[in-house]
Design an enzyme around this catalytic site. Structure first.
Site, short mmCIF file in Angstrom:
data_model
loop_
_atom_site.label_atom_id
_atom_site.label_comp_id
_atom_site.label_asym_id
_atom_site.label_seq_id
_atom_site.Cartn_x
_atom_site.Cartn_y
_atom_site.Cartn_z
N ILE A 1 0.86 -1.19 0.00
CA ILE A 1 0.00 0.00 0.00
C ILE A 1 0.89 1.24 0.00
O ILE A 1 1.58 1.53 0.97
CB ILE A 1 -0.95 0.00 1.22
CG1 ILE A 1 -1.84 -1.24 1.18
CG2 ILE A 1 -1.81 1.27 1.21
CD1 ILE A 1 -2.74 -1.41 2.39
N HIS A 2 0.86 1.96 -1.11
CA HIS A 2 1.64 3.18 -1.27
C HIS A 2 0.74 4.17 -2.01
O HIS A 2 -0.44 3.89 -2.23
CB HIS A 2 2.95 2.90 -2.02
CG HIS A 2 2.75 2.23 -3.35
ND1 HIS A 2 2.54 2.94 -4.51
CD2 HIS A 2 2.67 0.93 -3.68
CE1 HIS A 2 2.35 2.08 -5.51
NE2 HIS A 2 2.43 0.86 -5.03
N GLY A 3 1.26 5.29 -2.40
CA GLY A 3 0.44 6.35 -3.02
C GLY A 3 -0.43 5.88 -4.16
O GLY A 3 -1.64 6.12 -4.18
#
Length: 163
Positions: free
Chosen positions: A13-15
């Protein structure tokens, strides 16, 4: 369980996942399926903290993901599966979870891997897992971002094996 999206992205989960893919999936829950992350309390906490508002996140190993999928209690849930590698995707499929498509986003370069696209590097184990997924009729959908055009991932794998 209703599977809205399944994606391999070793950054989890990142930008891009929070802002684009989670919206694209429209799921109420993200399930990170990773033996490695499941055993790392710090990484597990960071993954949960990075979740988009209003979306529940669970970090589980393959065995638990299979059990949860088959549990009637969760039948109405909509999920977005996130993986770090294709071997765990394959194990989930072999465990009876009916993935029809796996979106391949990011697999970082490490020693022993071959870079096949700007965002994806694979080991021989990864290539074997992707081939088996394809043989099980799982579509290999390579797109780093949702707006990218689909790329022939099979051709990229063939190139990697011939080099």
């Amino acid at each position: 369980m209703k599977i809205k999206l399944a994606r391999i992205d070793d950054r989890l989960i990142h930008g891009q996942v929070s802002t684009v893919w989670a919206k694209e999936a429209g799921a109420e829950r993200i399930i990170v399926v990773s033996e490695e992350v499941c055993q790392d309390d710090i990484r597990k906490t960071l993954v949960k903290q990075a979740a988009p508002p209003g979306i529940k996140v669970n970090v589980v190993n393959v065995e638990k993901a299979i059990k949860v999928f088959h549990n009637p209690k969760y039948q109405a849930e909509t999920v977005f599966y996130l993986f770090t590698n294709p071997s765990e995707v394959l194990a989930l499929v072999k465990g009876g979870v009916p993935l029809t498509t796996i979106n391949i986003g990011g697999m970082q370069f490490k020693t022993g891997r071959t870079q096949i696209t700007k965002a994806v590097s694979v080991s021989q184990v990864d290539i074997a897992a992707f081939r088996e997924l394809k043989a099980l009729k799982v579509e290999l959908d390579y797109r780093v971002v949702a707006s990218d055009p689909k790329v022939d991932f099979e051709a990229k794998l063939k190139e990697a094996q011939s080099s």
